[in-house]
Motif scaffolding. Structure first.
Motif, mmCIF file in Angstrom:
data_model
loop_
_atom_site.group_PDB
_atom_site.id
_atom_site.type_symbol
_atom_site.label_atom_id
_atom_site.label_comp_id
_atom_site.label_asym_id
_atom_site.label_seq_id
_atom_site.Cartn_x
_atom_site.Cartn_y
_atom_site.Cartn_z
ATOM 1 N N ASN A 2 0.466 5.094 1.078
ATOM 2 C CA ASN A 2 0.285 5.861 -0.152
ATOM 3 C C ASN A 2 0.363 4.909 -1.343
ATOM 4 O O ASN A 2 1.258 4.066 -1.408
ATOM 5 C CB ASN A 2 1.380 6.924 -0.280
ATOM 6 C CG ASN A 2 1.412 7.861 0.920
ATOM 7 O OD1 ASN A 2 0.626 8.785 1.029
ATOM 8 N ND2 ASN A 2 2.346 7.621 1.856
ATOM 9 N N LYS A 3 -0.566 5.033 -2.280
ATOM 10 C CA LYS A 3 -0.589 4.171 -3.466
ATOM 11 C C LYS A 3 -0.341 5.025 -4.709
ATOM 12 O O LYS A 3 -1.062 6.013 -4.933
ATOM 13 C CB LYS A 3 -1.934 3.458 -3.603
ATOM 14 C CG LYS A 3 -2.231 2.486 -2.479
ATOM 15 C CD LYS A 3 -3.561 1.786 -2.725
ATOM 16 C CE LYS A 3 -3.892 0.824 -1.601
ATOM 17 N NZ LYS A 3 -5.176 0.115 -1.829
ATOM 18 N N VAL A 4 0.657 4.644 -5.489
ATOM 19 C CA VAL A 4 0.943 5.360 -6.728
ATOM 20 C C VAL A 4 1.305 4.325 -7.793
ATOM 21 O O VAL A 4 1.798 3.246 -7.493
ATOM 22 C CB VAL A 4 2.096 6.375 -6.561
ATOM 23 C CG1 VAL A 4 1.756 7.432 -5.531
ATOM 24 C CG2 VAL A 4 3.381 5.661 -6.180
ATOM 25 N N SER A 7 9.845 10.958 5.469
ATOM 26 C CA SER A 7 9.841 9.612 4.892
ATOM 27 C C SER A 7 8.401 9.203 4.595
ATOM 28 O O SER A 7 7.482 9.504 5.380
ATOM 29 C CB SER A 7 10.479 8.611 5.856
ATOM 30 O OG SER A 7 11.848 8.872 6.037
ATOM 31 N N TYR A 8 8.207 8.524 3.486
ATOM 32 C CA TYR A 8 6.870 8.120 3.044
ATOM 33 C C TYR A 8 6.874 6.627 2.685
ATOM 34 O O TYR A 8 7.810 6.150 2.035
ATOM 35 C CB TYR A 8 6.437 8.927 1.834
ATOM 36 C CG TYR A 8 6.567 10.419 1.988
ATOM 37 C CD1 TYR A 8 5.532 11.177 2.518
ATOM 38 C CD2 TYR A 8 7.733 11.076 1.594
ATOM 39 C CE1 TYR A 8 5.659 12.561 2.660
ATOM 40 C CE2 TYR A 8 7.874 12.450 1.738
ATOM 41 C CZ TYR A 8 6.832 13.182 2.267
ATOM 42 O OH TYR A 8 6.965 14.553 2.406
ATOM 43 N N THR A 9 5.848 5.925 3.098
ATOM 44 C CA THR A 9 5.668 4.523 2.716
ATOM 45 C C THR A 9 4.737 4.475 1.520
ATOM 46 O O THR A 9 3.615 5.009 1.547
ATOM 47 C CB THR A 9 5.067 3.708 3.870
ATOM 48 O OG1 THR A 9 5.933 3.781 5.004
ATOM 49 C CG2 THR A 9 4.895 2.248 3.473
ATOM 50 N N ILE A 10 5.204 3.816 0.442
ATOM 51 C CA ILE A 10 4.448 3.830 -0.825
ATOM 52 C C ILE A 10 4.249 2.400 -1.336
ATOM 53 O O ILE A 10 5.180 1.598 -1.363
ATOM 54 C CB ILE A 10 5.200 4.637 -1.898
ATOM 55 C CG1 ILE A 10 5.464 6.067 -1.420
ATOM 56 C CG2 ILE A 10 4.420 4.658 -3.208
ATOM 57 C CD1 ILE A 10 6.310 6.892 -2.371
ATOM 58 N N LEU A 11 3.010 2.107 -1.731
ATOM 59 C CA LEU A 11 2.703 0.865 -2.433
ATOM 60 C C LEU A 11 2.590 1.192 -3.914
ATOM 61 O O LEU A 11 1.766 2.008 -4.333
ATOM 62 C CB LEU A 11 1.370 0.276 -1.936
ATOM 63 C CG LEU A 11 0.818 -0.893 -2.769
ATOM 64 C CD1 LEU A 11 1.778 -2.075 -2.738
ATOM 65 C CD2 LEU A 11 -0.561 -1.296 -2.269
ATOM 66 N N PHE A 12 3.441 0.554 -4.709
ATOM 67 C CA PHE A 12 3.454 0.827 -6.155
ATOM 68 C C PHE A 12 2.522 -0.160 -6.850
ATOM 69 O O PHE A 12 2.727 -1.384 -6.815
ATOM 70 C CB PHE A 12 4.870 0.718 -6.702
ATOM 71 C CG PHE A 12 5.782 1.801 -6.188
ATOM 72 C CD1 PHE A 12 5.753 3.070 -6.747
ATOM 73 C CD2 PHE A 12 6.646 1.565 -5.131
ATOM 74 C CE1 PHE A 12 6.575 4.081 -6.265
ATOM 75 C CE2 PHE A 12 7.486 2.563 -4.652
ATOM 76 C CZ PHE A 12 7.446 3.829 -5.213
ATOM 77 N N THR A 13 1.479 0.363 -7.455
ATOM 78 C CA THR A 13 0.447 -0.468 -8.082
ATOM 79 C C THR A 13 0.762 -0.659 -9.576
ATOM 80 O O THR A 13 1.497 0.128 -10.165
ATOM 81 C CB THR A 13 -0.913 0.202 -7.924
ATOM 82 O OG1 THR A 13 -0.884 1.499 -8.554
ATOM 83 C CG2 THR A 13 -1.259 0.379 -6.465
ATOM 84 N N PRO A 14 0.183 -1.723 -10.176
ATOM 85 C CA PRO A 14 0.403 -1.942 -11.626
ATOM 86 C C PRO A 14 -0.122 -0.801 -12.462
ATOM 87 O O PRO A 14 -1.069 -0.123 -12.075
ATOM 88 C CB PRO A 14 -0.384 -3.229 -11.893
ATOM 89 C CG PRO A 14 -0.484 -3.902 -10.562
ATOM 90 C CD PRO A 14 -0.568 -2.804 -9.561
#
Length: 383
Positions: A285-287, A376-383
């Motif tokens: 997931n990307k946020v 549970s969620y795996t998240i990539l935090f983008t700029p």
């Protein structure tokens, strides 16, 4: 006629010695116009001009010949560098692929896993040495610096993971800490991929383009197969280590009982950040990392009774970062109704990091089914 007259004319004496003068030499006839000397000089100048022109022509040909040789050598050097980088990154990607395949089967490999990963580490270190030995054209120096960063990140990550693996496969607090450190090194693989795609490859292409060299394939490189490897839970599951505790709820019902003949409890429906509905498990997931995310949680009262003071907790864990926890209490839920709560995280996660978001709806009195209360969620935090 006088007696003293002589028939022969007297001889002239031109010098004191009395020698007779020599007759004058005949003059050469002049060409028409009287310009014989000018013609000779003009011929000489013409010949000089022709010789000078030939000399200049030869010099120009030499200059262009030398330049052509230098250009050809430069083009060959740039092409060779690009091919060498392609060979090295291909081997580096193969080593990374082998590593993650080994890690994925770590639960069955046992102690042999550490030995096998050390062999992959040696291969990665060899890639670094090969890159250091490259003949780098001047136009490729910036690309080379970034290539070395990419390869060193991967080799160093493998070194630390191999060191921590034995501890991570154990039990207790040390095992959990080692698992967190291994997950943190997965960030190095991700960083190496970003550096290569955003710096190394574009700089190689720029140098080729500026030299007017076309038809070349710029090598690609990727080491991290998926963002889920950045989550400590994924690492723990892969190596057969201790499951990293989430700390979201006790897993037991609160004090009290559920009225006889009725059901009590809640079920988690969905979790979202902004317009992104998060997918649980190993999904990526990307946020955006800023502003500090607001987590929207929807859950339904699946029982037959009103429930009071239901607590919803969200917890963000990222390797190398402080754990962020926030919660909200819902005064009351009614049977069959869906409740939505919005919980803002107190701090913004660092852009480019990957974290695990745990969401937990606290169990109520007498609740028997608890596995649908959390996710549970795996998240990539983008700029």
């Amino acid at each position: 006629m006088s007696f003293f007259d002589d028939d022969d004319p007297p001889t002239r004496v031109t010098s004191r010695t009395g020698r007779p003068s020599r007759p004058a030499a005949p003059r050469r006839p002049q060409a028409a116009g009287g310009g014989g000397g000018s013609t000779d000089r003009q011929t000489v100048r013409t010949r000089q001009a022709v010789a000078l022109g030939l000399g200049v022509l030869v010099l120009i040909l030499l200059i262009f010949g030398v330049k052509g040789c230098l250009d050809s050598r430069k083009e060959r050097a740039l092409k060779d560098y690009n091919r060498n980088v392609a060979a090295i990154t291909s081997d580096s990607d193969a080593a990374a692929k082998s590593f993650f395949q080994l890690l994925g089967g770590g639960a069955t490999a046992g102690k042999d896993l550490q030995v096998q990963i050390n062999q992959v580490r040696l291969s990665a270190e060899d890639d670094v040495k090969r890159a250091q030995a490259l003949d780098v054209p001047g136009a490729m120096r910036s690309a080379q610096q970034n290539l070395m960063l990419v390869l060193n990140l991967r080799a160093q990550a493998l070194t630390l993971i191999a060191e921590k693996l034995g501890t991570a496969q154990g039990r207790g607090a040390q095992a959990e800490a080692a698992t967190q450190q291994i997950a943190g090194q997965m960030q190095a693989f991700l960083t190496s991929d970003v550096v290569y795609s955003q710096r190394t490859a574009p700089l190689i292409k720029q140098a080729l383009d500026e030299a007017g060299i076309g038809g070349q394939t710029i090598p690609r490189s990727k080491s991290l197969p998926g963002y889920t490897w950045l989550a400590p839970q994924t690492v723990a599951n892969a190596i057969g280590g201790q499951t990293v505790s989430s700390g979201t709820g006790t897993g037991t019902a609160a004090a009290g009982t559920c009225p006889a003949g009725t059901a009590c409890g809640h079920g988690l429906d969905s979790t979202s950040i902004g317009t992104t509905t998060l997918q649980p498990g190993g999904a990526s997931n990307k946020v955006p990392s800023k502003p500090p995310p607001t987590v929207t949680v929807k859950f339904t009262n699946q029982g037959d009774n009103n429930e009071k003071n239901v607590t919803v907790t969200v917890k963000l864990t990222a390797p190398g970062a402080k754990v962020v926890t926030a919660k909200q209490t819902v005064p009351q839920t009614t049977p069959g109704s869906q409740t939505t709560v919005s919980i803002k995280l107190p701090t913004a996660p660092t852009a480019g990091t990957v974290g695990t978001l745990d969401v937990d709806v606290a169990p109520v009195a007498g609740e028997k089914t608890l596995d649908n209360n959390k996710a549970s969620y795996t998240i990539l935090f983008t700029p």
